[in-house]
Design a protein around this motif. Structure first.
Motif, PDB file in Angstrom:
ATOM      1  N   TYR A  50       0.820  -1.213   0.000  1.00 30.76           N
ATOM      2  CA  TYR A  50       0.000   0.000   0.000  1.00 30.76           C
ATOM      3  C   TYR A  50       0.852   1.260   0.000  1.00 30.76           C
ATOM      4  O   TYR A  50       0.671   2.160  -0.819  1.00 30.76           O
ATOM      5  N   GLU A 102       2.574   1.820  -3.423  1.00 28.85           N
ATOM      6  CA  GLU A 102       1.776   2.434  -4.478  1.00 28.85           C
ATOM      7  C   GLU A 102       1.642   3.940  -4.264  1.00 28.85           C
ATOM      8  O   GLU A 102       1.615   4.711  -5.218  1.00 28.85           O
ATOM      9  N   ARG A 147       5.611  15.238  -0.217  1.00 27.36           N
ATOM     10  CA  ARG A 147       4.685  16.331   0.048  1.00 27.36           C
ATOM     11  C   ARG A 147       3.424  16.205  -0.802  1.00 27.36           C
ATOM     12  O   ARG A 147       2.320  16.453  -0.326  1.00 27.36           O
ATOM     13  N   ASP A 165      -2.364  10.994   1.513  1.00 26.31           N
ATOM     14  CA  ASP A 165      -2.496   9.544   1.314  1.00 26.31           C
ATOM     15  C   ASP A 165      -1.598   8.772   2.278  1.00 26.31           C
ATOM     16  O   ASP A 165      -1.991   7.736   2.811  1.00 26.31           O
ATOM     17  N   SER A 217      -3.282   8.969   5.660  1.00 24.96           N
ATOM     18  CA  SER A 217      -4.511   8.183   5.796  1.00 24.96           C
ATOM     19  C   SER A 217      -4.188   6.695   5.745  1.00 24.96           C
ATOM     20  O   SER A 217      -4.835   5.894   6.410  1.00 24.96           O
ATOM     21  N   GLU A 237      -4.910   3.671   8.606  1.00 26.75           N
ATOM     22  CA  GLU A 237      -5.328   2.292   8.338  1.00 26.75           C
ATOM     23  C   GLU A 237      -4.405   1.297   9.035  1.00 26.75           C
ATOM     24  O   GLU A 237      -4.853   0.270   9.540  1.00 26.75           O
ATOM     25  N   SER A 263      -8.939  14.729   5.942  1.00 27.66           N
ATOM     26  CA  SER A 263     -10.033  15.285   5.142  1.00 27.66           C
ATOM     27  C   SER A 263      -9.732  16.721   4.740  1.00 27.66           C
ATOM     28  O   SER A 263      -9.952  17.129   3.601  1.00 27.66           O
ATOM     29  N   GLU A 287      -6.835  16.870   2.164  1.00 26.85           N
ATOM     30  CA  GLU A 287      -7.275  16.436   0.840  1.00 26.85           C
ATOM     31  C   GLU A 287      -8.066  17.530   0.147  1.00 26.85           C
ATOM     32  O   GLU A 287      -7.906  17.785  -1.032  1.00 26.85           O
TER      33      GLU A 287
END
Lengths: 248, 221, 227
Positions: B108, B111, B149, B154, B157, B161, B213, B216
């Motif tokens: 994860y 990617e 940066r 991602d 977050s 997880e 949130s 993003e």
């Protein structure tokens, strides 16, 4: 002209293809010490590729390139050591956005030349002063105008003490009112004896600053001569057509 | 209503379970300190492999990433913890969790890094290389800082997880937060300890979820 | 016995593969059923929540945000245990597969709501104004102008998130849902051999690899580069 001295840049039979597309089809070119050579030509003629081959950002398909007598293509040549001898300035500046102007200039001084931080920063500051931006040392690229960014990019190349500087359309991405500041810096470099190879559309600048103008088309050098010869009395039909086109 | 409150919000039971849960929380934090750095480093290696020049290397990296993304982390964990002993490899719960999550999280994180590196324009490489920086130096000093940066939301977050994932360690009897809460539940026959555990997870993770949130949204606009 | 055949014997023992194949296949059916149910209810609920949020009625939006945040911050296994052990004692008896379905649907709904909402926000205000200025109502603007454009942005992250949550059906093992993993672990402890676990892992790969590949394809197809 000091033609008895050996050239800084010597290109022989340079070829470059991308797949089936032949972009450079056998280029021979010499740039002498302290000479400013200007390359003009329609887009897609291979000007930028030629420039990018001169420090092997593009890997040539054939031919030879030497800088200050060192064969750039030889296996034994340390390309990274050579690249700092070849300054390059890009159309889109390519400043590192996460570093201040000073950081941009100092990075290679520290990591390539191995200078200590304080020493690298002093050298970087001196280079920024040469392009008239010492007071912007701590500014980040996003806080600078396009013209200032390009001058920082010039300082970044200059700080490494290059033997020759390659300019790839340095003013094409600039607003018209900012072009002058970059050209002024280039003129000062020329006056200071820097050897330069410039791809650009600034014909007025070519006319009064270049020692020699080269016209390229379809991957070949079609014609070369003094600015006066090329702009006022081109011999080749293709050159005449191009000059007529840009003069409109 | 009374029954509901008693079953889920019995504060007396919560108070008694709290010390046990705090010990569990300690284990959860230790687990995070092991698993998150491993995943971040493993992911970077995976990303670099998946950007290699050789097509065969790139392809096998993509295949490995897809493989580990298709397997539920709990399955990996149980395979490592309960399956490997049959091959003579007996691991402590912590080691099993570390290995299983390294495989899962590296895919994860990998990617995410890859997307980040690809988001940095090629001009940055050109500029760095033209001043004589080696490819490795260009990556470390010029490309990676920008890449990280660009994908920071991602990365954060995914880290949330990963923290949530540590609750799976309860299945292999590693006494982390959820395990401790479930133990307290089975002793008291009351769900309040799990509610308390949920509360602790919320205190830890809710602010980060909010932060992501907002990050993003700022990048999107 | 050399190392290789010992390895085969521990992880790929043929008699055990034959013996446990039916159980694993049953598990696959259960996994697919629950995953499909979760995907449908989760995404629909998420879409409904995002649309409700678009009305910007403050108390309602606040509730939706709290729901989405909590379910995104809590580990799914915590929720599974909470519902599984908590509800019976307040008189609600749900079969374990229903608990799994309920929890995972809500978790997926929370993530889906955030993804749809980000998609809706990404549509420039001018699109709303253009539609509203031609007399199209709020709901129709949302349905015909905004959502179709927002979907482009949501499809790749939604696919990846959906996959991640569908994989959580493996949590069913903890509460005795007879999906792949619980079939595999049961088989492993009965047989005293890791072969059923290998089969379980392979079963997941077979089920989910297509979704992983689809997600990868969608990501490149709908790539929206961040500046």
């Amino acid at each position: 002209m000091t033609s008895n001295r050996p050239p800084i840049l010597e290109v022989r039979g340079l070829r470059k293809s991308f797949g089936h597309l032949e972009v450079l089809r056998g280029i021979d070119l010499e740039v002498l010490p302290q000479e400013l050579v200007f390359i003009i030509g329609p887009s897609g003629s291979g000007k930028s590729t030629l420039l990018r081959c001169c420090n092997r950002l593009e890997e040539p398909t054939g031919g030879s390139i030497s800088i200050d007598g060192v064969d750039l293509m030889a296996r034994s040549t340390d390309i990274n050591a050579m690249r700092r001898r070849i300054g390059m300035v890009f159309q889109s500046f390519n400043l590192y956005p996460h570093m201040s102007a000073l950081g941009n200039v100092a990075l290679a001084l520290r990591r390539v030349l191995g200078r200590k931080r304080t020493e690298a920063e002093a050298l970087a500051l001196a280079a920024l002063a040469r392009v008239g931006l010492a007071e912007k040392a701590n500014a980040y690229p996003a806080e600078l105008s396009g013209g200032q960014q390009q001058r920082v990019a010039i300082a970044r190349a200059l700080a490494l003490g290059p033997k020759i500087m390659l300019f790839d359309e340095p003013t094409s991405a600039l607003d018209p009112e900012l072009v002058g500041s970059v050209l002024k810096v280039m003129r000062e470099l020329k006056a200071g004896g820097m050897t330069m190879l410039v791809v650009s559309h600034e014909m007025r600048f070519a006319r009064d600053a270049a020692d020699r103008v080269i016209f390229m088309d379809h991957g070949l050098i079609v014609e070369e001569g003094t600015p006066e010869q090329i702009f006022s009395g081109p011999r080749e039909v293709r050159t005449q057509a191009f000059i007529a086109e840009i003069a409109r | 209503m009374q029954a509901l409150l008693q079953q889920f919000f019995d504060f007396a039971i919560m108070a008694r379970a709290l010390p046990l849960l705090l010990t569990g929380l300690g284990q959860t934090l230790v687990l995070c300190l092991v698993v998150i750095p491993l995943g971040l480093i493993g992911g970077l290696l995976v990303a670099l492999t998946s950007l290699a020049r050789s097509r065969a290397v790139r392809w096998s990296a993509a295949a490995a990433i897809d493989f580990f993304r298709a397997i539920p982390p709990l399955v990996l964990l149980i395979f490592v913890y309960a399956g490997l002993p049959f091959a003579g490899i007996r691991l402590s719960p912590l080691a099993a969790v570390a290995i299983a999550f390294l495989l899962n999280n590296s895919s994860y994180y990998g990617e995410i890094y890859r997307a980040g590196i690809e988001s940095v324009g090629h001009g940055q490489w050109d500029a760095a290389r033209s001043t004589g920086l080696k490819a490795r130096q260009a990556l470390i000093y010029v490309v990676l800082p920008q890449a990280v940066r660009n994908v920071l939301p991602d990365l954060i977050s995914n880290t949330v997880e990963v923290v949530k994932l540590t609750s799976l360690a309860s299945v292999v009897a590693l006494p982390e937060l959820l395990y401790s809460a479930d133990m307290a539940r089975s002793i008291t026959f009351n769900t309040s300890p799990i509610v308390l555990a949920a509360g602790i997870y919320l205190v830890m993770l809710w602010p980060i979820v909010r932060l992501v949130s907002r990050l993003e949204r700022r990048i999107a606009s | 016995m050399d190392a290789w055949s010992r390895f085969l014997d521990a992880f790929f023992k043929w008699q055990l593969i034959e013996r446990y194949l039916p159980a694993i296949l049953d598990g696959m059916a259960v996994t697919v059923e629950i995953a499909a149910a979760v995907v449908i209810t989760g995404i629909l609920l998420g879409l409904v929540l995002a649309i409700l949020r678009a009305f910007r009625i403050l108390p309602l939006s606040a509730l939706i945000v709290i729901f989405a945040d909590m379910l995104r911050a809590l580990p799914p296994l915590v929720l599974v245990l909470l519902v599984y052990f908590g509800l019976p004692s307040v008189g609600i008896n749900l079969p374990s597969f229903a608990v799994l379905w309920l929890v995972l649907s809500c978790v997926l709904a929370a993530f889906a709501e955030e993804i749809f909402w980000a998609g809706i926000l990404s549509i420039p205000k001018g699109q709303w104004e253009a539609a509203r200025s031609t007399g199209i109502g709020f709901v129709s603007t949302l349905a015909y102008i905004v959502l179709p454009q927002a979907v482009r942005l949501t499809v790749a992250p939604l696919t990846n998130r959906t996959l991640a949550i569908a994989k959580n059906t493996a949590l069913g093992m903890v509460i005795g849902v007879s999906e792949i993993l619980s079939q595999a672990t049961t088989g492993q402890s009965f047989a005293g051999n890791a072969t059923p676990l290998t089969m379980g892992a392979i079963a997941y790969v077979i089920l989910f690899i297509p979704v992983v590949v689809l997600g990868r394809w969608l990501e490149t197809r709908f790539a929206w580069r961040r500046a």
